[in-house]
Design an enzyme around this catalytic site. Sequence first.
Site, short mmCIF file in Angstrom:
data_model
loop_
_atom_site.label_atom_id
_atom_site.label_comp_id
_atom_site.label_asym_id
_atom_site.label_seq_id
_atom_site.Cartn_x
_atom_site.Cartn_y
_atom_site.Cartn_z
CB SER A 254 26.66 -76.93 12.22
OG SER A 254 27.70 -76.69 11.50
CE LYS A 255 30.11 -83.67 6.82
NZ LYS A 255 31.23 -84.02 7.60
NE ARG A 256 30.79 -73.79 10.19
CZ ARG A 256 29.39 -73.40 9.41
NH1 ARG A 256 29.08 -73.78 8.26
NH2 ARG A 256 28.56 -72.86 10.15
CG ASP A 290 29.89 -86.70 9.90
OD1 ASP A 290 28.60 -86.32 9.99
OD2 ASP A 290 30.60 -86.15 9.48
#
Length: 516
Positions: A254-256, A290
Amino acid sequence: MSVVRTRFAPSPTGYMHIGGMRTALFNWLWARHTGGQFILRIDDTDQARNQETALGPILQAFRWLGLNWDEGAEVGGPYAPYYQSQRGDLYRAAAARLESAGLAYRDFATKEEIDADRKQADREKRPYINIRRSLELTDAQRADLAAQGKPWVLRFLIPRDQKVQLDDHIRGHVEWDGALLPDPVIQRADGSPLYNFATVVDDAQMQISHVVRAEEHLSNTPIQILLHQALGNPLPEFAHVPYVAAPGSKEKLSKRKIDQYRKNPQFQKMFEKADEVFPQLGLTGSAALDPVMVEYYERIGYLPAAVINALGRIGWSLDDSTEIMSLDTMVKHFTLDRVVKAPAGFDPDKLYSFQGHWMKELPLDRKLEGCLPYLVQSKLIVEPVSAETRAFVEKMIVALGDRLKVFSDILSAGYFFRDTIVYDEKNFDKRVRKESVPAHLAAFSKKLEAVEPFAAPAIEAALVAYCQETGEQTGTLIHALRLSTTGQPVGPGVYDCLALLGKEKSLARIAAALAR
RNA sequence: GGCCCCAUCGUCUAACCCGGUUAGGACACAGGGUUUUCAUCCCUGCAAUGCGGGUUCAAAUCCCGCUGGGGUCACCA
């Protein structure tokens, strides 16, 4: 079987998720394997989070990896438009159809009421489902509320006496009890549709035959199946592929959670690489780009073939031993029944290994084209790139050999262009500032002056001759020469380095190192 | 917590559907060889069927339970 039509329907978020890319790849592969069509639809129903620019990186990721789409964003097609934001009429018509058939109802309940109901259900430890108070309203009451302009949403009336069954291509038979499903909102007060509804309308209208998506959508599926049935649509086939997990974990990538991943041992190297490379290109480091984003790999200089190969091996295998696969090979062999059920961790090490393989396969001219932009962006060379510079970089690439893993590795040999070199002090002390080494370096430097032509074989011959004369180990000189001319303890063969530098620069750098 | 999904080396996986393999391959790791660096390449090694019950002559494989992990529970997608 009629023609296979798969779709990938990203929401424009400003970046392409590497896990989403894997799902897209499986959709694409299934369509190509069967000679069907792949559709790229844009699920931008949530106006609030969409901007024009948010789609760019997603389309770019597909283009970079060579995954073309037959219909969809930018290219159009027979079921256009392919942007949900432009398909409002379709959703409104379908919603009206459900309402007039008594399969959906206007719900006047406020958010607060719903929340309270939910909490109540929670307290009583029973699953929450809608209380459907609006269904109890008399026609007069309803007309009254409408006259007052009281807002309402349209909810799909879940048939609570039904079981919903699914025979999923990957997960097999799955069942849900309709009595446990809350009535989903299908249309907001302003008439805009919600995801679950728009998807159903679109999948049907676009003749999608196989809904191949990540397993986190499994819980949406009973609602969508019921919606398809209510609308009288033929049911598409479903295939829920496992999600891609963070390296070494079973948790959805997850990007979070990006800040946690910085501490992930396997991901760490990728963040470090970003922080090393991107600033040289005038980009911010890993904060902006990222490893969850496909663009990261493009910018670091990975090959599409390597990323595709790695993605294709997450949750799918061709057989018991094939690891290296081109996109064509995958198209030829891909089937949904060989997709694994369990989630799989993304493995940066394995990607790197695939990258090593595919880079080795790449012809020299393609390597050159791949490296040049890095040199230009980091201002080591200028545009337009002269023929001499191209020839020089080509020689560099040959000298670098398999040390060039990703295109940005060319920057590790920046010392060929920079006049002031950065010395690795620890190794400099170890290899140069030692006993008789400076004296030998000075003496050999004199021999070097006479080497003609100043090419690797002649330089090597001179060094071997010198060592025979003096009885010094060749290794001593080799290390000392590398440190003094490149500043680095590792790199291409030292004879290649000297030849690439040329006699004048080589001698000057040796002298400079001796003068330190 | 409800619902749902999942479970083979550290990791990705093969074998599972149609029970019988010394449980195979790859990555990573360790050791050795080649290259007087590094990278490549070659060889070797390490290493797994979560637990408990069935069924069976025989279970990684079929069935049940447990445990563990995960996904999802929006007027997001």
